[in-house]
Design an enzyme around this catalytic site. Structure first.
Site, PDB file in Angstrom:
ATOM      1  CB  CYS A 384      -1.008  -0.053   1.145  1.00 13.11           C
ATOM      2  SG  CYS A 384      -2.513   0.865   0.732  1.00 13.11           S
ATOM      3  CG  HIS A 510      -3.698  -3.691   2.998  1.00 16.57           C
ATOM      4  ND1 HIS A 510      -2.780  -3.187   3.897  1.00 16.57           N
ATOM      5  CD2 HIS A 510      -4.300  -2.627   2.439  1.00 16.57           C
ATOM      6  CE1 HIS A 510      -2.831  -1.870   3.875  1.00 16.57           C
ATOM      7  NE2 HIS A 510      -3.742  -1.505   3.008  1.00 16.57           N
ATOM      8  CD  GLU A 512      -1.357  -6.265   5.083  1.00 17.53           C
ATOM      9  OE1 GLU A 512      -1.049  -6.551   3.897  1.00 17.53           O
ATOM     10  OE2 GLU A 512      -1.570  -5.093   5.453  1.00 17.53           O
TER      11      GLU A 512
HETATM   12  N1  GLN Z   1      -2.165   6.585   2.687  1.00 19.57           N
HETATM   13  C1  GLN Z   1      -2.232   5.824   1.487  1.00 19.57           C
HETATM   14  C2  GLN Z   1      -3.582   5.937   0.797  1.00 19.57           C
HETATM   15  O1  GLN Z   1      -4.543   6.301   1.408  1.00 19.57           O
HETATM   16  C3  GLN Z   1      -1.890   4.364   1.742  1.00 19.57           C
HETATM   17  C4  GLN Z   1      -2.859   3.666   2.645  1.00 19.57           C
HETATM   18  C5  GLN Z   1      -2.325   2.397   3.227  1.00 19.57           C
HETATM   19  O2  GLN Z   1      -1.112   2.160   3.263  1.00 19.57           O
HETATM   20  N2  GLN Z   1      -3.200   1.566   3.728  1.00 19.57           N
HETATM   21  O3  GLN Z   1      -3.693   5.670  -0.374  1.00 19.57           O
END
Ligand code: GLN
Length: 538
Positions: A384, A510, A512
Protein backbone atom coordinates in the site's frame (compact mmCIF):
# COMPACT_ATOMS: atom_id res chain seq x y z
CA UNK A 1 -26.64 -25.92 8.41
CA UNK A 2 -28.31 -26.12 11.76
CA UNK A 3 -31.75 -25.51 13.16
CA UNK A 4 -30.69 -24.17 16.46
CA UNK A 5 -27.42 -22.32 16.66
CA UNK A 6 -25.53 -22.47 19.93
CA UNK A 7 -24.00 -19.34 21.42
CA UNK A 8 -20.78 -19.22 23.40
CA UNK A 9 -19.86 -15.95 25.09
CA UNK A 10 -16.33 -15.13 26.12
CA UNK A 11 -15.92 -12.45 28.77
CA UNK A 12 -12.79 -11.23 30.51
CA UNK A 13 -12.10 -10.27 34.08
CA UNK A 14 -9.34 -8.94 36.39
CA UNK A 15 -7.33 -7.26 33.64
CA UNK A 16 -7.30 -6.63 29.92
CA UNK A 17 -4.88 -8.33 27.49
CA UNK A 18 -5.57 -11.84 28.79
CA UNK A 19 -5.88 -13.09 25.23
CA UNK A 20 -9.64 -13.53 24.86
CA UNK A 21 -9.21 -13.34 21.09
CA UNK A 22 -6.70 -16.19 21.01
CA UNK A 23 -8.77 -18.35 23.40
CA UNK A 24 -11.89 -17.73 21.30
CA UNK A 25 -10.01 -18.53 18.09
CA UNK A 26 -8.48 -21.65 19.64
CA UNK A 27 -11.82 -22.95 20.86
CA UNK A 28 -13.33 -22.26 17.44
CA UNK A 29 -10.44 -24.15 15.84
CA UNK A 30 -11.08 -27.20 18.03
CA UNK A 31 -14.83 -27.14 17.37
CA UNK A 32 -14.20 -26.71 13.66
CA UNK A 33 -11.79 -29.67 13.76
CA UNK A 34 -14.60 -31.73 15.28
CA UNK A 35 -16.78 -30.90 12.31
CA UNK A 36 -18.81 -28.03 13.75
CA UNK A 37 -19.21 -24.99 11.56
CA UNK A 38 -18.11 -22.20 13.87
CA UNK A 39 -17.66 -18.46 13.60
CA UNK A 40 -16.44 -15.80 16.00
CA UNK A 41 -17.78 -12.35 16.61
CA UNK A 42 -16.18 -9.47 18.52
CA UNK A 43 -18.27 -6.91 20.36
CA UNK A 44 -16.26 -3.78 21.13
CA UNK A 45 -17.59 -1.45 23.81
CA UNK A 46 -16.11 1.79 22.43
CA UNK A 47 -18.17 4.52 20.80
CA UNK A 48 -16.31 4.73 17.50
CA UNK A 49 -18.47 3.25 14.73
CA UNK A 50 -15.48 1.11 13.75
CA UNK A 51 -11.73 1.18 14.39
CA UNK A 52 -11.07 2.65 10.92
CA UNK A 53 -10.57 6.14 12.30
CA UNK A 54 -8.46 5.00 15.25
CA UNK A 55 -4.77 5.65 15.44
CA UNK A 56 -2.97 2.26 15.48
CA UNK A 57 -1.38 3.32 18.77
CA UNK A 58 -4.85 3.00 20.34
CA UNK A 59 -5.93 -0.49 19.33
CA UNK A 60 -3.25 -1.78 16.98
CA UNK A 61 -3.93 -2.68 13.40
CA UNK A 62 -7.24 -2.13 11.66
CA UNK A 63 -8.21 -5.42 9.99
CA UNK A 64 -10.22 -5.33 6.75
CA UNK A 65 -12.70 -7.99 5.63
CA UNK A 66 -13.67 -9.01 2.08
CA UNK A 67 -16.89 -7.03 2.37
CA UNK A 68 -14.93 -3.90 3.24
CA UNK A 69 -15.50 -3.67 7.01
CA UNK A 70 -12.75 -1.97 9.00
CA UNK A 71 -12.54 -4.13 12.10
CA UNK A 72 -10.74 -5.08 15.27
CA UNK A 73 -7.48 -6.98 14.83
CA UNK A 74 -8.94 -10.02 16.61
CA UNK A 75 -10.84 -10.79 13.42
CA UNK A 76 -7.43 -11.35 11.85
CA UNK A 77 -6.72 -14.05 14.44
CA UNK A 78 -10.10 -15.63 13.76
CA UNK A 79 -9.38 -15.84 10.03
CA UNK A 80 -5.80 -17.02 10.51
CA UNK A 81 -6.93 -19.82 12.84
CA UNK A 82 -10.11 -20.89 11.04
CA UNK A 83 -9.24 -20.14 7.42
CA UNK A 84 -12.80 -18.88 6.99
CA UNK A 85 -13.45 -15.24 6.00
CA UNK A 86 -15.25 -12.94 8.41
CA UNK A 87 -17.52 -10.04 7.52
CA UNK A 88 -19.07 -6.84 8.82
CA UNK A 89 -21.38 -8.90 11.06
CA UNK A 90 -18.38 -10.30 12.94
CA UNK A 91 -17.47 -6.98 14.57
CA UNK A 92 -19.92 -4.66 16.28
CA UNK A 93 -19.12 -1.58 18.36
CA UNK A 94 -21.20 0.42 20.82
CA UNK A 95 -21.08 3.25 18.28
CA UNK A 96 -22.73 1.08 15.66
CA UNK A 97 -25.35 -0.17 18.13
CA UNK A 98 -26.29 3.35 19.20
CA UNK A 99 -26.25 4.66 15.65
CA UNK A 100 -28.69 1.99 14.59
CA UNK A 101 -31.00 2.56 17.57
CA UNK A 102 -30.95 6.33 17.05
CA UNK A 103 -31.68 5.91 13.33
CA UNK A 104 -34.66 3.69 14.23
CA UNK A 105 -35.87 6.32 16.69
CA UNK A 106 -35.69 9.01 14.01
CA UNK A 107 -37.72 6.80 11.68
CA UNK A 108 -40.34 6.51 14.40
CA UNK A 109 -39.90 2.78 14.76
CA UNK A 110 -40.29 2.82 18.54
CA UNK A 111 -43.87 4.07 18.28
CA UNK A 112 -43.63 6.83 20.83
CA UNK A 113 -41.81 4.82 23.48
CA UNK A 114 -38.98 6.25 25.59
CA UNK A 115 -35.79 4.78 24.09
CA UNK A 116 -33.58 3.30 26.81
CA UNK A 117 -30.42 1.26 27.33
CA UNK A 118 -32.64 -1.58 28.50
CA UNK A 119 -34.45 -2.83 26.45
CA UNK A 120 -33.56 -0.95 23.26
CA UNK A 121 -29.77 -0.99 23.31
CA UNK A 122 -29.67 -4.52 24.74
CA UNK A 123 -32.22 -5.70 22.14
CA UNK A 124 -30.04 -4.27 19.40
CA UNK A 125 -27.01 -6.07 20.87
CA UNK A 126 -28.96 -9.34 21.02
CA UNK A 127 -30.07 -8.89 17.43
CA UNK A 128 -26.47 -8.32 16.29
CA UNK A 129 -25.33 -11.44 18.14
CA UNK A 130 -28.02 -13.51 16.43
CA UNK A 131 -27.44 -12.20 12.89
CA UNK A 132 -24.70 -14.79 12.36
CA UNK A 133 -26.70 -17.55 14.04
CA UNK A 134 -29.80 -16.83 11.96
CA UNK A 135 -27.80 -16.98 8.72
CA UNK A 136 -28.04 -20.77 9.08
CA UNK A 137 -24.36 -21.11 8.18
CA UNK A 138 -23.10 -21.87 11.68
CA UNK A 139 -23.66 -24.51 14.33
CA UNK A 140 -21.85 -22.42 16.91
CA UNK A 141 -21.29 -18.67 17.21
CA UNK A 142 -18.60 -17.59 19.65
CA UNK A 143 -19.07 -13.99 20.76
CA UNK A 144 -16.14 -12.29 22.43
CA UNK A 145 -17.10 -9.31 24.59
CA UNK A 146 -14.33 -6.72 24.48
CA UNK A 147 -13.14 -4.94 27.61
CA UNK A 148 -13.17 -6.21 31.17
CA UNK A 149 -16.18 -7.12 33.29
CA UNK A 150 -16.88 -4.20 35.61
CA UNK A 151 -16.18 -1.54 32.99
CA UNK A 152 -19.10 0.84 32.63
CA UNK A 153 -18.92 0.44 28.85
CA UNK A 154 -19.45 -3.31 28.91
CA UNK A 155 -22.53 -3.31 31.16
CA UNK A 156 -25.15 -3.41 28.36
CA UNK A 157 -23.26 -6.29 26.74
CA UNK A 158 -23.18 -8.34 29.94
CA UNK A 159 -26.89 -7.61 30.39
CA UNK A 160 -27.56 -8.84 26.83
CA UNK A 161 -25.64 -12.02 27.66
CA UNK A 162 -27.69 -12.46 30.86
CA UNK A 163 -30.92 -12.17 28.88
CA UNK A 164 -29.78 -14.54 26.16
CA UNK A 165 -28.67 -17.11 28.74
CA UNK A 166 -32.13 -16.91 30.26
CA UNK A 167 -33.99 -17.08 26.95
CA UNK A 168 -31.87 -19.73 25.26
CA UNK A 169 -31.10 -21.91 28.28
CA UNK A 170 -29.21 -24.93 26.94
CA UNK A 171 -28.11 -23.20 23.77
CA UNK A 172 -25.92 -20.65 25.51
CA UNK A 173 -22.87 -20.69 27.70
CA UNK A 174 -20.39 -18.25 29.15
CA UNK A 175 -16.65 -18.71 29.36
CA UNK A 176 -14.99 -16.23 31.68
CA UNK A 177 -11.29 -15.57 31.23
CA UNK A 178 -9.45 -14.50 34.36
CA UNK A 179 -5.98 -14.14 35.73
CA UNK A 180 -4.48 -16.31 38.44
CA UNK A 181 -1.38 -14.30 39.34
CA UNK A 182 1.75 -15.75 40.90
CA UNK A 183 2.99 -13.83 43.93
CA UNK A 184 6.71 -14.38 44.04
CA UNK A 185 7.02 -13.23 47.66
CA UNK A 186 4.44 -15.78 48.78
CA UNK A 187 5.56 -18.35 46.22
CA UNK A 188 1.91 -19.00 45.40
CA UNK A 189 -0.73 -18.67 42.74
CA UNK A 190 -3.60 -16.54 43.96
CA UNK A 191 -7.25 -17.25 43.18
CA UNK A 192 -8.81 -14.24 44.90
CA UNK A 193 -8.89 -11.98 41.81
CA UNK A 194 -10.75 -14.75 39.97
CA UNK A 195 -13.23 -15.13 42.82
CA UNK A 196 -13.86 -11.38 42.84
CA UNK A 197 -14.22 -11.22 39.11
CA UNK A 198 -16.81 -14.01 39.11
CA UNK A 199 -18.61 -12.26 41.95
CA UNK A 200 -18.80 -9.16 39.79
CA UNK A 201 -20.34 -11.18 36.98
CA UNK A 202 -22.79 -12.75 39.43
CA UNK A 203 -23.84 -9.30 40.59
CA UNK A 204 -24.80 -8.66 36.99
CA UNK A 205 -26.80 -11.87 36.94
CA UNK A 206 -24.39 -14.00 34.94
CA UNK A 207 -23.05 -17.29 36.25
CA UNK A 208 -20.06 -18.32 34.12
CA UNK A 209 -20.12 -21.97 33.02
CA UNK A 210 -16.42 -22.29 32.34
CA UNK A 211 -13.45 -20.43 33.79
CA UNK A 212 -10.35 -20.10 31.71
CA UNK A 213 -7.51 -19.13 34.02
CA UNK A 214 -4.47 -17.40 32.60
CA UNK A 215 -1.47 -18.42 34.65
CA UNK A 216 2.30 -18.60 34.47
CA UNK A 217 2.42 -21.82 36.54
CA UNK A 218 0.56 -25.09 36.75
CA UNK A 219 -2.92 -24.90 38.21
CA UNK A 220 -2.87 -27.96 40.47
CA UNK A 221 -5.88 -29.94 41.65
CA UNK A 222 -6.14 -28.10 44.96
CA UNK A 223 -6.33 -24.77 43.19
CA UNK A 224 -8.79 -26.06 40.62
CA UNK A 225 -10.97 -27.44 43.41
CA UNK A 226 -10.84 -24.13 45.24
CA UNK A 227 -11.76 -22.10 42.17
CA UNK A 228 -14.57 -24.53 41.28
CA UNK A 229 -16.00 -24.38 44.79
CA UNK A 230 -15.90 -20.62 45.21
CA UNK A 231 -17.14 -19.84 41.72
CA UNK A 232 -19.90 -22.48 41.33
CA UNK A 233 -18.37 -24.25 38.34
CA UNK A 234 -17.54 -27.92 37.80
CA UNK A 235 -13.97 -29.04 38.38
CA UNK A 236 -13.55 -29.97 34.71
CA UNK A 237 -14.74 -26.50 33.77
CA UNK A 238 -11.76 -24.85 35.41
CA UNK A 239 -9.39 -24.61 32.48
CA UNK A 240 -5.75 -23.78 32.83
CA UNK A 241 -4.44 -21.37 30.19
CA UNK A 242 -0.67 -21.31 30.56
CA UNK A 243 1.55 -18.80 28.80
CA UNK A 244 2.67 -20.32 25.50
CA UNK A 245 5.70 -19.84 23.23
CA UNK A 246 3.48 -19.13 20.27
CA UNK A 247 -0.19 -18.22 19.88
CA UNK A 248 -0.41 -21.23 17.57
CA UNK A 249 0.27 -23.55 20.55
CA UNK A 250 -2.93 -22.45 22.27
CA UNK A 251 -5.44 -24.70 20.42
CA UNK A 252 -3.38 -27.74 21.43
CA UNK A 253 -3.08 -26.54 25.03
CA UNK A 254 -6.85 -26.07 25.11
CA UNK A 255 -7.31 -29.52 23.64
CA UNK A 256 -5.22 -31.01 26.46
CA UNK A 257 -7.45 -29.17 28.92
CA UNK A 258 -10.49 -30.51 27.04
CA UNK A 259 -12.04 -27.08 26.69
CA UNK A 260 -13.85 -28.13 23.52
CA UNK A 261 -15.24 -31.27 25.13
CA UNK A 262 -16.56 -29.39 28.15
CA UNK A 263 -18.16 -26.78 25.85
CA UNK A 264 -19.89 -29.46 23.74
CA UNK A 265 -21.11 -31.35 26.79
CA UNK A 266 -22.58 -28.21 28.29
CA UNK A 267 -24.27 -27.33 25.01
CA UNK A 268 -25.69 -30.86 24.74
CA UNK A 269 -23.87 -31.43 21.48
CA UNK A 270 -22.22 -34.75 20.63
CA UNK A 271 -18.42 -34.62 20.84
CA UNK A 272 -18.27 -36.48 17.51
CA UNK A 273 -14.74 -37.37 16.46
CA UNK A 274 -11.48 -36.44 18.12
CA UNK A 275 -10.47 -33.18 16.45
CA UNK A 276 -8.28 -33.70 13.43
CA UNK A 277 -5.45 -31.24 13.89
CA UNK A 278 -2.80 -33.00 11.80
CA UNK A 279 -2.17 -30.01 9.53
CA UNK A 280 -2.03 -27.68 12.50
CA UNK A 281 0.47 -29.91 14.28
CA UNK A 282 2.55 -30.15 11.13
CA UNK A 283 2.61 -26.33 10.96
CA UNK A 284 3.75 -26.13 14.59
CA UNK A 285 6.41 -28.79 14.09
CA UNK A 286 7.86 -26.86 11.18
CA UNK A 287 7.56 -23.57 13.05
CA UNK A 288 9.64 -24.99 15.87
CA UNK A 289 12.18 -26.85 13.73
CA UNK A 290 13.34 -24.46 11.02
CA UNK A 291 16.17 -25.51 8.75
CA UNK A 292 17.79 -22.08 8.72
CA UNK A 293 17.36 -18.45 9.78
CA UNK A 294 17.20 -15.19 7.88
CA UNK A 295 16.97 -11.56 8.85
CA UNK A 296 14.63 -9.18 7.11
CA UNK A 297 13.71 -5.57 7.83
CA UNK A 298 10.22 -4.18 8.34
CA UNK A 299 10.21 -0.43 7.89
CA UNK A 300 7.22 1.42 9.30
CA UNK A 301 6.28 4.26 11.57
CA UNK A 302 4.47 2.36 14.31
CA UNK A 303 7.18 -0.21 15.02
CA UNK A 304 7.23 0.38 18.78
CA UNK A 305 3.76 -1.14 18.87
CA UNK A 306 4.00 -4.47 17.05
CA UNK A 307 0.19 -4.90 17.13
CA UNK A 308 0.05 -2.17 14.49
CA UNK A 309 1.46 -4.63 11.97
CA UNK A 310 -0.09 -7.79 13.42
CA UNK A 311 -1.29 -9.30 10.14
CA UNK A 312 2.03 -8.57 8.45
CA UNK A 313 4.09 -10.18 11.19
CA UNK A 314 1.81 -13.23 11.30
CA UNK A 315 1.96 -13.53 7.50
CA UNK A 316 5.76 -13.51 7.76
CA UNK A 317 5.58 -16.34 10.32
CA UNK A 318 3.30 -18.37 8.01
CA UNK A 319 5.59 -17.75 5.03
CA UNK A 320 8.66 -18.69 7.10
CA UNK A 321 7.05 -22.03 7.96
CA UNK A 322 6.20 -22.59 4.28
CA UNK A 323 9.90 -22.06 3.49
CA UNK A 324 11.15 -24.00 6.55
CA UNK A 325 13.03 -20.94 7.74
CA UNK A 326 12.92 -18.86 10.88
CA UNK A 327 12.47 -15.25 9.86
CA UNK A 328 13.90 -12.71 12.29
CA UNK A 329 12.27 -9.36 11.74
CA UNK A 330 14.25 -6.23 12.46
CA UNK A 331 11.66 -3.57 13.19
CA UNK A 332 12.98 -0.30 11.81
CA UNK A 333 11.49 3.09 12.50
CA UNK A 334 11.12 4.88 9.16
CA UNK A 335 11.70 8.25 10.84
CA UNK A 336 15.19 7.15 11.81
CA UNK A 337 16.38 6.32 8.30
CA UNK A 338 18.34 9.01 6.50
CA UNK A 339 20.60 9.00 3.42
CA UNK A 340 23.53 9.12 5.86
CA UNK A 341 22.65 6.02 7.87
CA UNK A 342 20.60 3.92 5.46
CA UNK A 343 23.53 1.65 4.57
CA UNK A 344 24.37 1.02 8.20
CA UNK A 345 20.71 0.42 9.18
CA UNK A 346 19.83 -1.96 6.36
CA UNK A 347 23.09 -3.71 5.55
CA UNK A 348 22.97 -7.47 5.94
CA UNK A 349 19.19 -7.75 5.78
CA UNK A 350 18.15 -10.13 3.02
CA UNK A 351 14.67 -8.75 2.47
CA UNK A 352 13.00 -5.38 3.04
CA UNK A 353 9.31 -4.78 3.58
CA UNK A 354 7.96 -1.24 3.58
CA UNK A 355 4.72 -1.09 5.52
CA UNK A 356 1.37 0.57 4.82
CA UNK A 357 0.58 3.89 6.44
CA UNK A 358 -0.92 7.33 6.25
CA UNK A 359 0.51 10.85 6.30
CA UNK A 360 3.95 12.34 5.99
CA UNK A 361 5.70 11.16 9.17
CA UNK A 362 8.54 8.84 8.28
CA UNK A 363 7.88 8.91 4.54
CA UNK A 364 11.39 9.98 3.54
CA UNK A 365 12.88 7.03 5.45
CA UNK A 366 10.54 4.71 3.57
CA UNK A 367 11.56 6.20 0.22
CA UNK A 368 15.23 5.92 1.23
CA UNK A 369 14.66 2.23 2.06
CA UNK A 370 13.16 1.60 -1.38
CA UNK A 371 16.18 3.24 -3.01
CA UNK A 372 18.54 1.04 -1.03
CA UNK A 373 16.58 -2.12 -1.91
CA UNK A 374 16.40 -1.20 -5.59
CA UNK A 375 20.05 -0.26 -5.96
CA UNK A 376 21.44 -3.12 -3.88
CA UNK A 377 19.06 -5.68 -5.38
CA UNK A 378 17.66 -6.68 -2.03
CA UNK A 379 14.23 -8.39 -2.30
CA UNK A 380 11.66 -5.67 -1.75
CA UNK A 381 8.02 -5.93 -0.78
CA UNK A 382 6.01 -2.69 -0.63
CA UNK A 383 2.48 -2.80 0.73
CA UNK A 384 0.00 0.00 0.00
CA UNK A 385 1.89 3.15 1.10
CA UNK A 386 5.02 0.99 0.68
CA UNK A 387 4.12 0.46 -2.98
CA UNK A 388 3.36 4.16 -3.40
CA UNK A 389 6.82 4.97 -1.97
CA UNK A 390 8.36 2.62 -4.53
CA UNK A 391 6.65 4.56 -7.33
CA UNK A 392 7.77 7.91 -5.92
CA UNK A 393 11.34 6.71 -5.49
CA UNK A 394 11.46 5.40 -9.04
CA UNK A 395 10.07 8.66 -10.43
CA UNK A 396 12.59 10.73 -8.49
CA UNK A 397 15.74 8.68 -8.90
CA UNK A 398 15.26 6.84 -12.19
CA UNK A 399 12.94 9.07 -14.22
CA UNK A 400 14.68 12.19 -12.89
CA UNK A 401 11.45 13.76 -11.59
CA UNK A 402 12.94 15.09 -8.39
CA UNK A 403 9.70 16.79 -7.39
CA UNK A 404 7.58 13.64 -7.71
CA UNK A 405 5.35 12.86 -4.72
CA UNK A 406 1.95 11.69 -3.61
CA UNK A 407 -0.75 14.34 -3.36
CA UNK A 408 -1.57 12.92 0.08
CA UNK A 409 1.56 14.66 1.32
CA UNK A 410 2.27 17.36 -1.25
CA UNK A 411 -1.01 18.43 -2.79
CA UNK A 412 0.48 20.68 -5.44
CA UNK A 413 3.64 18.77 -6.26
CA UNK A 414 4.99 19.05 -9.78
CA UNK A 415 4.77 15.32 -10.55
CA UNK A 416 1.79 13.76 -8.71
CA UNK A 417 2.75 10.17 -9.55
CA UNK A 418 0.43 9.00 -6.76
CA UNK A 419 -2.85 10.87 -6.76
CA UNK A 420 -6.23 10.71 -5.08
CA UNK A 421 -8.66 8.31 -6.74
CA UNK A 422 -11.29 10.26 -8.67
CA UNK A 423 -14.21 8.77 -6.70
CA UNK A 424 -12.55 9.96 -3.48
CA UNK A 425 -12.32 13.62 -4.47
CA UNK A 426 -15.71 14.74 -3.17
CA UNK A 427 -15.68 12.73 0.04
CA UNK A 428 -15.32 14.68 3.28
CA UNK A 429 -16.18 12.09 5.96
CA UNK A 430 -13.19 10.08 7.13
CA UNK A 431 -14.96 6.97 8.49
CA UNK A 432 -15.55 4.01 6.18
CA UNK A 433 -15.03 6.03 3.01
CA UNK A 434 -11.76 4.66 1.65
CA UNK A 435 -11.59 2.13 -1.17
CA UNK A 436 -12.24 -0.84 1.07
CA UNK A 437 -12.55 -4.59 0.76
CA UNK A 438 -11.95 -7.13 -1.96
CA UNK A 439 -11.35 -6.17 -5.58
CA UNK A 440 -10.33 -8.30 -8.52
CA UNK A 441 -6.91 -7.94 -10.05
CA UNK A 442 -5.61 -9.24 -13.37
CA UNK A 443 -1.94 -10.25 -13.32
CA UNK A 444 0.54 -10.09 -16.17
CA UNK A 445 2.18 -13.38 -17.10
CA UNK A 446 5.94 -13.57 -16.71
CA UNK A 447 5.95 -11.45 -13.58
CA UNK A 448 7.09 -12.31 -10.09
CA UNK A 449 3.59 -11.79 -8.80
CA UNK A 450 2.10 -14.16 -11.39
CA UNK A 451 4.69 -16.78 -10.47
CA UNK A 452 3.81 -16.33 -6.79
CA UNK A 453 0.09 -16.95 -7.26
CA UNK A 454 0.47 -19.26 -10.26
CA UNK A 455 -2.73 -17.66 -11.46
CA UNK A 456 -3.57 -14.55 -13.45
CA UNK A 457 -6.81 -13.71 -11.66
CA UNK A 458 -6.73 -12.82 -7.99
CA UNK A 459 -8.82 -10.96 -5.45
CA UNK A 460 -7.28 -8.96 -2.62
CA UNK A 461 -8.43 -6.50 0.03
CA UNK A 462 -7.86 -2.77 -0.15
CA UNK A 463 -7.75 0.21 2.18
CA UNK A 464 -6.61 3.42 0.57
CA UNK A 465 -7.60 6.71 -1.05
CA UNK A 466 -4.65 7.28 -3.35
CA UNK A 467 -3.46 5.36 -6.38
CA UNK A 468 -0.87 5.19 -9.12
CA UNK A 469 -1.44 8.10 -11.53
CA UNK A 470 -1.99 6.41 -14.88
CA UNK A 471 -0.92 9.45 -16.89
CA UNK A 472 2.68 8.52 -16.01
CA UNK A 473 2.33 4.78 -16.71
CA UNK A 474 3.90 4.78 -20.18
CA UNK A 475 6.99 6.59 -18.94
CA UNK A 476 7.42 4.20 -16.01
CA UNK A 477 6.98 1.12 -18.15
CA UNK A 478 9.36 2.36 -20.83
CA UNK A 479 12.11 2.68 -18.26
CA UNK A 480 11.58 -0.66 -16.48
CA UNK A 481 8.95 -0.28 -13.77
CA UNK A 482 5.98 -2.32 -14.97
CA UNK A 483 2.37 -2.47 -13.88
CA UNK A 484 2.08 -6.24 -13.49
CA UNK A 485 -1.37 -6.21 -11.93
CA UNK A 486 -4.39 -4.06 -12.76
CA UNK A 487 -8.01 -3.86 -11.81
CA UNK A 488 -9.76 -5.41 -14.84
CA UNK A 489 -12.67 -2.96 -14.71
CA UNK A 490 -11.05 0.37 -13.90
CA UNK A 491 -7.48 -0.10 -15.08
CA UNK A 492 -6.16 1.04 -11.67
CA UNK A 493 -2.58 -0.10 -11.19
CA UNK A 494 -2.53 -2.57 -8.30
CA UNK A 495 0.98 -4.00 -8.67
CA UNK A 496 4.32 -2.60 -9.78
CA UNK A 497 7.56 -4.49 -10.36
CA UNK A 498 11.06 -3.61 -11.51
CA UNK A 499 12.35 -5.87 -14.25
CA UNK A 500 16.06 -5.69 -13.55
CA UNK A 501 15.85 -6.87 -9.95
CA UNK A 502 15.64 -10.31 -8.30
CA UNK A 503 12.33 -9.57 -6.53
CA UNK A 504 10.87 -6.10 -6.33
CA UNK A 505 7.10 -6.10 -5.88
CA UNK A 506 4.85 -3.27 -4.71
CA UNK A 507 1.16 -3.95 -4.17
CA UNK A 508 -1.61 -1.42 -3.65
CA UNK A 509 -3.68 -4.02 -1.80
CA UNK A 510 -3.10 -5.69 1.57
CA UNK A 511 -2.16 -9.36 1.10
CA UNK A 512 -1.49 -9.68 4.84
CA UNK A 513 -5.22 -9.82 5.56
CA UNK A 514 -5.54 -13.14 3.76
CA UNK A 515 -2.66 -15.23 5.08
CA UNK A 516 -3.74 -18.14 7.28
CA UNK A 517 -2.10 -21.10 8.98
CA UNK A 518 -3.78 -23.43 6.48
CA UNK A 519 -2.93 -21.25 3.47
CA UNK A 520 0.13 -19.01 3.95
CA UNK A 521 -0.15 -16.12 1.53
CA UNK A 522 1.64 -16.83 -1.78
CA UNK A 523 3.15 -13.33 -2.02
CA UNK A 524 4.68 -13.52 1.46
CA UNK A 525 5.88 -17.05 0.68
CA UNK A 526 7.52 -15.76 -2.52
CA UNK A 527 9.06 -12.75 -0.73
CA UNK A 528 10.57 -14.96 1.96
CA UNK A 529 11.76 -17.45 -0.69
CA UNK A 530 13.50 -14.59 -2.54
CA UNK A 531 15.03 -13.32 0.72
CA UNK A 532 16.25 -16.82 1.52
CA UNK A 533 17.89 -17.01 -1.89
CA UNK A 534 19.67 -13.71 -1.25
CA UNK A 535 20.81 -14.98 2.13
CA UNK A 536 22.16 -18.21 0.61
CA UNK A 537 24.09 -16.35 -2.09
CA UNK A 538 25.72 -13.91 0.37
N1 GLN B 1 -2.16 6.59 2.69
C1 GLN B 1 -2.23 5.82 1.49
C2 GLN B 1 -3.58 5.94 0.80
O1 GLN B 1 -4.54 6.30 1.41
C3 GLN B 1 -1.89 4.36 1.74
C4 GLN B 1 -2.86 3.67 2.64
C5 GLN B 1 -2.32 2.40 3.23
O2 GLN B 1 -1.11 2.16 3.26
N2 GLN B 1 -3.20 1.57 3.73
O3 GLN B 1 -3.69 5.67 -0.37
Amino acid sequence: MSNSTKYVFVTGGVTSSLGKGIISASLAKLLQARGYSTTIQKLDPYINIDPGTLNPYEHGECFVTDDGAETDLDLGHYERFLNVPTSQANNVTTGRIYQSVIDKERRGEFLGKTVQVIPHITDEIKERIQILGKSGDYDIVITEIGGTVGDIESLPYVEAVRQMKWEFENDCLVIHLTLVPYLAAAGELKTKPTQHSVKQLLELGVQPDILCCRTEHELDLTLRRKIAKFCNVNMNAVIESRDADSIYDVPLLMQTEELDKVVLEKLNLPTRSIPNLDNWKDFLLRLKNPESEINIGLVGKYVELKDSYKSISESIIHAGVANNVKVNVKWIHSEKITPANVQEELEGLCGLLVAPGFGSRGISGKIETVKYARENKVPFFGICLGMQCAVIEYARNVLGKVEAHTTEISENCKYPVIDMMSEQKNISNLGGTMRLGAYKCQLMPNSNIYRAYNNDKISERHRHRYEFNNSYLEEFEASGMKATGKNPETGLVEVVEIEDHPWFVGVQFHPEYKSTVAVPHPLFVAFIAASLKTSNSN
